[in-house]
Design a protein around this motif. Structure first.
Motif, PDB file in Angstrom:
ATOM      1  N   LEU A  92     -36.685  16.545 -21.150  1.00 56.13           N
ATOM      2  CA  LEU A  92     -37.730  17.382 -19.912  1.00 56.13           C
ATOM      3  C   LEU A  92     -39.103  18.287 -21.106  1.00 56.13           C
ATOM      4  O   LEU A  92     -40.051  18.110 -21.026  1.00 56.13           O
ATOM      5  N   ALA A  93     -37.865  18.589 -22.318  1.00 50.39           N
ATOM      6  CA  ALA A  93     -38.754  19.726 -22.919  1.00 50.39           C
ATOM      7  C   ALA A  93     -38.600  19.289 -24.667  1.00 50.39           C
ATOM      8  O   ALA A  93     -37.538  19.175 -25.754  1.00 50.39           O
ATOM      9  N   PRO A  94     -39.531  20.034 -25.261  1.00 48.91           N
ATOM     10  CA  PRO A  94     -39.450  18.835 -26.783  1.00 48.91           C
ATOM     11  C   PRO A  94     -38.618  19.767 -28.030  1.00 48.91           C
ATOM     12  O   PRO A  94     -38.273  19.161 -28.539  1.00 48.91           O
ATOM     13  N   ASP A  95     -38.412  21.241 -27.202  1.00 49.36           N
ATOM     14  CA  ASP A  95     -37.804  21.664 -27.822  1.00 49.36           C
ATOM     15  C   ASP A  95     -36.718  22.634 -26.946  1.00 49.36           C
ATOM     16  O   ASP A  95     -37.841  23.918 -26.780  1.00 49.36           O
ATOM     17  N   PHE A  96     -35.586  22.729 -26.320  1.00 50.32           N
ATOM     18  CA  PHE A  96     -35.180  23.191 -25.330  1.00 50.32           C
ATOM     19  C   PHE A  96     -34.658  24.731 -25.617  1.00 50.32           C
ATOM     20  O   PHE A  96     -34.111  25.800 -25.145  1.00 50.32           O
ATOM     21  N   THR A  97     -34.380  24.838 -27.090  1.00 47.38           N
ATOM     22  CA  THR A  97     -33.069  25.823 -27.254  1.00 47.38           C
ATOM     23  C   THR A  97     -33.946  27.460 -27.225  1.00 47.38           C
ATOM     24  O   THR A  97     -33.500  28.021 -26.909  1.00 47.38           O
TER      25      THR A  97
END
Length: 633
Positions: A92-97
């Motif tokens: 859902l998100a390119p980079d969740f961190t």
């Protein structure tokens, strides 16, 4: 290149048309998973909607079951991740961190707003310090040793697991303590420990992660990294406090705009700190929250519903998202060793840390034992594991793929153990706060003091406060506990909460004060606030129109009570099973479980077997006036 296409293409399934002269040269690409495969826009919408629904629905279900929301959120997220392929943050998100780090910063800022330094003085402050400083080191060493012994992982992975599992957290401890209702001193120690240990644990996790990465790359260890991270976090916190002062004091933003300004300041400062050094934004967030709660000049309410709503939603989204990334096939190989790790942490490590931290203090055995029985793992452990394990796996570190499932099982195990046992353990140890109402009566007129004596006769622990020296002397002579002078200041301070008081009865001779205080004090008390009704011919400006529940109904207003008491009417305490004496008016019902229910303008519930009634008897024969009569101020 795979594209999401236009709206018509999504609806019909047709291929996007060939670019024309007016068309853009390059179609909009779809989001991509970590493995590089494309995700359709429909999948993003479905995954986002399902994540929000599951997060909110789990918390609603938990509230109906009267259990901490984590008990529902974790298995729901795990199940959703196993059954669907859309509830996954990396899809859902390119980079969740980075989003996880910012979300945790918002949570810790909210926790910092509840940390008032004046509530932690003397021995409790020393206990918290020892729980954090030597406690973290002892827990880290124990977790490292247990992880190395129970799991087939290299020492570097055991170090990472150990540093991840040192944290507790307000998102777990707070709901558990609300469920248990321990004594104020125990609650303060555990809340402070959980709130302060999270950013320290996050920094330690970032330091350990960078040490492991640099070791893998053949580089040396930098001893100043931890202290450098603290310095960056503290500096960012100072900048954030300046931004809060600018928004809340200089611009005088309040209400929704003030809350949005706080949210923006926390996110901006945390993001800036994390850009310099990982997880330093957590330190900055907790510093900002504590400064706003304790520095003079900040007008921070004790309760801020919009911000609390945002935090609750963030907590739900994080736990659903993180637990969905744990694959069932990754859990099975580490299930039994993880249960043994949970047993070691709960039965050995935490009691040892609590014993050392509370040694040579005046805390009772029950208090010390309960502190040793409360250390659930929460959102920072989950976010740290999710953040660093993926990178370590990508770097090819052997055993790094077990960090997240082990952390997940420890979180579930500790939360379940403490949630199911904390209340009976607290009751057995005698540290549960009494469910009986503890009323604070504000006012020192003779009839108010006699009313307090009657409530005490009915079995309640009564507290009184009065401003005039004569009234305070009268309260002391009656043998009633007199609240300290700063208590009412705390009650009317929008940043504070009244600890241990579960009902307030405003009975002063100033009707406008009673009316205004009933509004201001409401957010500082864990229970209802009542005020005595003003005389019908009162010259009060505010009292006839201000809210707040009015005691005893329209006939029994303040001057009527005072006049009847002056003529000899007295308060009587009688079991509800006995007939009510003639001419008596019922003022309160004390339920069998100690809950105080006053008669109000809206009436009151009928007494049941085992209840106690507090009545106002008639004046002696021959005295002028009758119960319910009028009277002038």
């Amino acid at each position: 290149m795979p594209t999401c296409g236009g709206a018509a293409a999504r609806r019909t399934g047709a291929e996007p048309p060939e670019p024309g002269p007016a068309d853009p040269p390059e179609p909009r690409p779809c989001p991509r998973r970590r493995d590089g495969s494309a995700v359709s826009e429909q999948q993003v919408l479905l995954g986002t909607a399902l994540t929000v629904v599951l997060a909110v629905g789990s918390q609603i279900l938990a509230s109906r079951l009267h259990v901490p929301s984590l008990i529902v959120l974790l298995p729901v997220g795990f199940t959703a991740g196993a059954l669907t392929d859309v509830v996954h943050p990396d899809r859902l998100a390119p980079d969740f961190t980075p989003l996880v780090s910012l979300a945790v910063a918002v949570i810790l800022y909210d926790a910092g707003l509840g940390l008032h330094l004046h509530q932690l003085e003397g021995e409790p402050r020393g206990v918290v310090t020892r729980l954090i400083v030597p406690g973290v080191l002892i827990t880290w060493a124990a977790c490292l040793g247990l992880a190395a012994a129970l799991f087939d992982v290299p020492l570097t992975v055991a170090v990472m697991i150990g540093v991840i599992l040192v944290v507790s957290g307000p998102t777990v401890v707070g709901p558990l303590l609300d469920h248990v209702r321990p004594t104020d001193r125990v609650r303060q120690i555990l809340v402070w420990e959980g709130s302060l240990i999270d950013p320290i644990g996050g920094i330690l996790g970032a330091v350990a992660f960078h040490v492991i990465v640099r070791t893998q790359a053949g580089q040396g260890f930098r001893f100043g990294m931890f202290f450098g991270s603290l310095a960056v976090g503290l500096a960012g916190g100072a900048i954030g406090v300046g931004l809060l002062w600018l928004a809340l004091q200089w611009l005088r933003l309040g209400g929704t705009l003030g809350t949005l300004a706080q949210l923006a300041a926390v996110v901006a400062v945390s993001a800036g700190c994390d850009m310099l050094l990982d997880d330093t934004g957590l330190i900055a967030a907790i510093v900002m929250g504590m400064a706003a709660a304790n520095l003079p000049g900040f007008d921070m309410p004790a309760r801020h519903p919009f911000f609390e709503t945002v935090v609750q939603l963030v907590i739900g989204l994080l736990f659903i998202s993180i637990s969905s990334t744990v694959a069932p096939k990754a859990v099975a190989p580490v299930l039994l060793p993880s249960l043994l790790l949970v047993a070691g942490l709960v039965l050995v490590v935490r009691p040892l840390v609590a014993f050392l931290a509370t040694a040579r203090t005046h805390l009772g055995f029950g208090e010390r034992a309960f502190i040793g029985w409360m250390a659930p793992r929460g959102i920072v452990a989950a976010s740290t594991a999710a953040t660093f394990s993926a990178t370590l796996v990508d770097d090819g570190l052997s055993g790094a793929d077990e960090i997240l499932p082990i952390t997940f099982l420890v979180i579930v195990g500790t939360v379940l153990v403490y949630a199911l046992t904390a209340r009976p353990v607290a009751a057995r140890l005698g540290v549960v706060r009494s469910a009986r109402t503890r009323p604070l009566l504000v006012g020192g007129a003779p009839w108010v003091v006699d009313l307090a004596l009657a409530l005490r006769t009915a079995g309640l622990d009564v507290l009184m406060w009065a401003g005039l020296a004569e009234e305070r002397r009268r309260i002391g002579q009656a043998g009633i506990e007199l609240a300290p002078g700063e208590l009412l200041a705390a009650a009317t301070d929008p940043r504070a909460r009244l600890e241990g008081v579960t009902a307030v009865l405003l009975c002063t001779d100033d009707d406008d004060f009673n009316a205004l205080a009933s509004v201001v004090v409401q957010d500082s008390v864990e229970g209802p606030v009542y005020r005595v009704g003003p005389p019908h011919d009162s010259g009060a400006v505010v009292a006839p129109y201000t809210g707040g529940t009015v005691l005893f109904g329209p006939a029994m207003v303040r001057n009527v009570l005072a006049e009847h008491h002056a003529r000899g009417a007295r308060f009587l305490v009688r079991p509800a099973s006995e007939p009510r004496p003639a001419g008596c008016e019922t003022l309160f019902r004390v339920r069998r479980n100690g809950l105080l229910e006053p008669v109000t303008e809206a009436g009151g519930a009928e007494p049941a077997e085992g209840d106690t009634l507090v009545l106002l008897g008639p004046p002696p024969a021959g005295a002028a006036g009758a119960i319910g009569g009028g009277g002038r101020r």
